[in-house]
Scaffold this motif. Sequence first.
Motif, PDB file in Angstrom:
ATOM      1  N   GLY A 175       0.844  -1.182   0.000  1.00 33.90           N
ATOM      2  CA  GLY A 175       0.000   0.000   0.000  1.00 33.90           C
ATOM      3  C   GLY A 175       0.884   1.239   0.000  1.00 33.90           C
ATOM      4  O   GLY A 175       2.107   1.156   0.123  1.00 33.90           O
ATOM      5  N   ASN A 176       0.275   2.387  -0.104  1.00 26.93           N
ATOM      6  CA  ASN A 176       1.087   3.606  -0.223  1.00 26.93           C
ATOM      7  C   ASN A 176       0.754   4.683   0.811  1.00 26.93           C
ATOM      8  O   ASN A 176       1.075   5.852   0.622  1.00 26.93           O
ATOM      9  CB  ASN A 176       0.966   4.183  -1.648  1.00 26.93           C
ATOM     10  N   ARG A 177       0.127   4.273   1.923  1.00 23.27           N
ATOM     11  CA  ARG A 177      -0.143   5.226   3.013  1.00 23.27           C
ATOM     12  C   ARG A 177       0.545   4.728   4.270  1.00 23.27           C
ATOM     13  O   ARG A 177       0.047   3.863   4.979  1.00 23.27           O
ATOM     14  CB  ARG A 177      -1.647   5.364   3.246  1.00 23.27           C
ATOM     15  N   PRO A 178       1.739   5.251   4.581  1.00 22.43           N
ATOM     16  CA  PRO A 178       2.483   4.773   5.751  1.00 22.43           C
ATOM     17  C   PRO A 178       1.777   5.122   7.045  1.00 22.43           C
ATOM     18  O   PRO A 178       1.191   6.196   7.196  1.00 22.43           O
ATOM     19  CB  PRO A 178       3.832   5.498   5.633  1.00 22.43           C
ATOM     20  N   VAL A 179       1.840   4.181   7.996  1.00 22.80           N
ATOM     21  CA  VAL A 179       1.198   4.355   9.300  1.00 22.80           C
ATOM     22  C   VAL A 179       2.221   4.045  10.396  1.00 22.80           C
ATOM     23  O   VAL A 179       2.887   3.001  10.364  1.00 22.80           O
ATOM     24  CB  VAL A 179      -0.028   3.421   9.439  1.00 22.80           C
ATOM     25  N   LYS A 180       2.328   4.937  11.356  1.00 20.28           N
ATOM     26  CA  LYS A 180       3.218   4.709  12.492  1.00 20.28           C
ATOM     27  C   LYS A 180       2.715   3.543  13.343  1.00 20.28           C
ATOM     28  O   LYS A 180       1.511   3.302  13.437  1.00 20.28           O
ATOM     29  CB  LYS A 180       3.315   5.972  13.351  1.00 20.28           C
ATOM     30  N   LEU A 181       3.632   2.827  13.981  1.00 20.16           N
ATOM     31  CA  LEU A 181       3.231   1.687  14.807  1.00 20.16           C
ATOM     32  C   LEU A 181       2.279   2.094  15.923  1.00 20.16           C
ATOM     33  O   LEU A 181       1.400   1.305  16.314  1.00 20.16           O
ATOM     34  CB  LEU A 181       4.476   1.016  15.404  1.00 20.16           C
ATOM     35  N   SER A 182       2.415   3.306  16.410  1.00 21.23           N
ATOM     36  CA  SER A 182       1.569   3.765  17.519  1.00 21.23           C
ATOM     37  C   SER A 182       0.144   4.085  17.083  1.00 21.23           C
ATOM     38  O   SER A 182      -0.737   4.284  17.933  1.00 21.23           O
ATOM     39  CB  SER A 182       2.185   5.010  18.160  1.00 21.23           C
ATOM     40  N   ASP A 183      -0.103   4.092  15.771  1.00 24.66           N
ATOM     41  CA  ASP A 183      -1.403   4.533  15.276  1.00 24.66           C
ATOM     42  C   ASP A 183      -2.338   3.395  14.892  1.00 24.66           C
ATOM     43  O   ASP A 183      -3.413   3.638  14.325  1.00 24.66           O
ATOM     44  CB  ASP A 183      -1.216   5.471  14.080  1.00 24.66           C
ATOM     45  N   PHE A 184      -1.944   2.152  15.120  1.00 22.63           N
ATOM     46  CA  PHE A 184      -2.843   1.026  14.888  1.00 22.63           C
ATOM     47  C   PHE A 184      -2.455  -0.117  15.813  1.00 22.63           C
ATOM     48  O   PHE A 184      -1.354  -0.136  16.350  1.00 22.63           O
ATOM     49  CB  PHE A 184      -2.826   0.582  13.413  1.00 22.63           C
ATOM     50  N   ASP A 185      -3.383  -1.066  15.981  1.00 18.78           N
ATOM     51  CA  ASP A 185      -3.150  -2.206  16.868  1.00 18.78           C
ATOM     52  C   ASP A 185      -2.739  -3.402  16.015  1.00 18.78           C
ATOM     53  O   ASP A 185      -3.571  -4.029  15.361  1.00 18.78           O
ATOM     54  CB  ASP A 185      -4.424  -2.524  17.654  1.00 18.78           C
ATOM     55  N   GLY A 186      -1.456  -3.713  16.013  1.00 14.73           N
ATOM     56  CA  GLY A 186      -0.956  -4.778  15.159  1.00 14.73           C
ATOM     57  C   GLY A 186      -1.458  -6.158  15.535  1.00 14.73           C
ATOM     58  O   GLY A 186      -1.487  -7.058  14.690  1.00 14.73           O
ATOM     59  N   ARG A 187      -1.859  -6.363  16.767  1.00 13.17           N
ATOM     60  CA  ARG A 187      -2.350  -7.679  17.189  1.00 13.17           C
ATOM     61  C   ARG A 187      -3.829  -7.861  16.892  1.00 13.17           C
ATOM     62  O   ARG A 187      -4.255  -8.906  16.402  1.00 13.17           O
ATOM     63  CB  ARG A 187      -2.089  -7.891  18.683  1.00 13.17           C
ATOM     64  N   LEU A 188      -4.625  -6.845  17.166  1.00 10.89           N
ATOM     65  CA  LEU A 188      -6.077  -6.982  17.052  1.00 10.89           C
ATOM     66  C   LEU A 188      -6.646  -6.493  15.730  1.00 10.89           C
ATOM     67  O   LEU A 188      -7.842  -6.653  15.478  1.00 10.89           O
ATOM     68  CB  LEU A 188      -6.754  -6.243  18.204  1.00 10.89           C
ATOM     69  N   CYS A 189      -5.809  -5.898  14.874  1.00 12.85           N
ATOM     70  CA  CYS A 189      -6.333  -5.376  13.607  1.00 12.85           C
ATOM     71  C   CYS A 189      -6.909  -6.512  12.759  1.00 12.85           C
ATOM     72  O   CYS A 189      -6.291  -7.561  12.574  1.00 12.85           O
ATOM     73  CB  CYS A 189      -5.253  -4.636  12.835  1.00 12.85           C
ATOM     74  N   GLY A 190      -8.121  -6.304  12.282  1.00 11.04           N
ATOM     75  CA  GLY A 190      -8.774  -7.306  11.446  1.00 11.04           C
ATOM     76  C   GLY A 190      -8.403  -7.149   9.989  1.00 11.04           C
ATOM     77  O   GLY A 190      -8.067  -6.052   9.518  1.00 11.04           O
ATOM     78  N   MET A 191      -8.444  -8.257   9.256  1.00 10.75           N
ATOM     79  CA  MET A 191      -8.148  -8.265   7.835  1.00 10.75           C
ATOM     80  C   MET A 191      -9.273  -8.957   7.074  1.00 10.75           C
ATOM     81  O   MET A 191      -9.762 -10.001   7.496  1.00 10.75           O
ATOM     82  CB  MET A 191      -6.816  -8.987   7.564  1.00 10.75           C
ATOM     83  N   VAL A 192      -9.664  -8.366   5.962  1.00  6.96           N
ATOM     84  CA  VAL A 192     -10.611  -8.983   5.034  1.00  6.96           C
ATOM     85  C   VAL A 192     -10.025  -8.896   3.642  1.00  6.96           C
ATOM     86  O   VAL A 192      -9.557  -7.827   3.225  1.00  6.96           O
ATOM     87  CB  VAL A 192     -11.988  -8.285   5.063  1.00  6.96           C
ATOM     88  N   MET A 193     -10.017 -10.030   2.922  1.00  5.41           N
ATOM     89  CA  MET A 193      -9.594 -10.029   1.528  1.00  5.41           C
ATOM     90  C   MET A 193     -10.788 -10.405   0.649  1.00  5.41           C
ATOM     91  O   MET A 193     -11.532 -11.336   0.978  1.00  5.41           O
ATOM     92  CB  MET A 193      -8.437 -10.998   1.281  1.00  5.41           C
ATOM     93  N   GLU A 194     -10.942  -9.671  -0.448  1.00  6.13           N
ATOM     94  CA  GLU A 194     -12.038  -9.921  -1.371  1.00  6.13           C
ATOM     95  C   GLU A 194     -11.506 -10.169  -2.780  1.00  6.13           C
ATOM     96  O   GLU A 194     -10.515  -9.567  -3.187  1.00  6.13           O
ATOM     97  CB  GLU A 194     -13.010  -8.737  -1.399  1.00  6.13           C
ATOM     98  N   ARG A 195     -12.179 -11.070  -3.487  1.00  8.29           N
ATOM     99  CA  ARG A 195     -11.896 -11.330  -4.903  1.00  8.29           C
ATOM    100  C   ARG A 195     -13.053 -10.755  -5.712  1.00  8.29           C
ATOM    101  O   ARG A 195     -14.190 -11.219  -5.592  1.00  8.29           O
ATOM    102  CB  ARG A 195     -11.756 -12.826  -5.180  1.00  8.29           C
ATOM    103  N   ASN A 196     -12.755  -9.737  -6.495  1.00  2.00           N
ATOM    104  CA  ASN A 196     -13.791  -9.101  -7.306  1.00  2.00           C
ATOM    105  C   ASN A 196     -15.032  -8.793  -6.466  1.00  2.00           C
ATOM    106  O   ASN A 196     -16.170  -8.928  -6.915  1.00  2.00           O
ATOM    107  CB  ASN A 196     -14.169  -9.988  -8.495  1.00  2.00           C
ATOM    108  N   GLY A 197     -14.809  -8.398  -5.201  1.00  2.00           N
ATOM    109  CA  GLY A 197     -15.896  -8.004  -4.322  1.00  2.00           C
ATOM    110  C   GLY A 197     -16.424  -9.082  -3.411  1.00  2.00           C
ATOM    111  O   GLY A 197     -17.214  -8.794  -2.500  1.00  2.00           O
ATOM    112  N   ASP A 198     -16.023 -10.346  -3.611  1.00  3.32           N
ATOM    113  CA  ASP A 198     -16.497 -11.454  -2.776  1.00  3.32           C
ATOM    114  C   ASP A 198     -15.444 -11.816  -1.735  1.00  3.32           C
ATOM    115  O   ASP A 198     -14.259 -11.996  -2.069  1.00  3.32           O
ATOM    116  CB  ASP A 198     -16.808 -12.686  -3.626  1.00  3.32           C
ATOM    117  N   GLN A 199     -15.844 -11.958  -0.475  1.00  5.39           N
ATOM    118  CA  GLN A 199     -14.904 -12.266   0.601  1.00  5.39           C
ATOM    119  C   GLN A 199     -14.302 -13.653   0.421  1.00  5.39           C
ATOM    120  O   GLN A 199     -15.004 -14.633   0.216  1.00  5.39           O
ATOM    121  CB  GLN A 199     -15.629 -12.188   1.934  1.00  5.39           C
TER     122      GLN A 199
END
Length: 273
Positions: A175-199
Amino acid sequence: MGQIGQGGASAEVIAGLAQRLRDAHESRVAIDPIRDQLPAGDLDAAYAVQQANTDYWVRQGRRLVGRKIGLTSKAVQAQLGVDQPDYGMLFADMSVCDGEEVPLSRLIQPKVEAEIAFVMERDLTQPMATMAELISAVAYALPAIEIVDSRIANWKISIVDTIADNASSGLFVLGNRPVKLSDFDGRLCGMVMERNGDQVSIGAGAACLGHPLNAALWLARKMAECGSPLRAGDVVLSGALGPMVAVQGEEILEARINGLGSVRAVFGAKEQA
């Protein structure tokens, strides 16, 4: 690069297997597993094959820009009979811009993983670096998609095969928007991946050795031990946040990670003229 022992394999065997993997990489034609030609479970020999190809490609002008960490899932470690992650090299020509089309002809049997990438601000040369030292050395994080690939036919890999094959590396998208470690929760952050809009995949930072920084610390220590420490500017792909997804053809796979934003891998049919 630092020196890595060749385990119980001869220099001739190491060189021969490295050549086979390079030929598969260049021809995009997968080969049979190589594990039977190395001592059973000999990770040093497998890394020696990887090192031989790293040295070859650097001599050919490819530029190292970081490392990737694999096998960060405890379930996958158990499946392959290991108790630690593995690592591979990232070269500049493996980097793809967010949304840039990736010709399928560059790959053999690609799959994708959503990950958190860390970019180093300072060298980390201490053999037993602490978590505090690692955090202080990281400039920022980015959402990432690793496009993994295997030169071994049908992904019939053991731990020895994947290590020798540069940890099954293919390409990577940042990605192209850098984020400082203090600005997000690396352990609890959720991830969703979609293929052409489908999870197609969901997960969280905790799936990566409990926290992506745990994986990065393992890597930092291992690289210092090998005499090839992480350097300022290096990219570290810290490991999958959820299940791997096979690429099915021309399609768009987008990963969104809470606090980090999104990143897209776009697959097209052929090389551009």
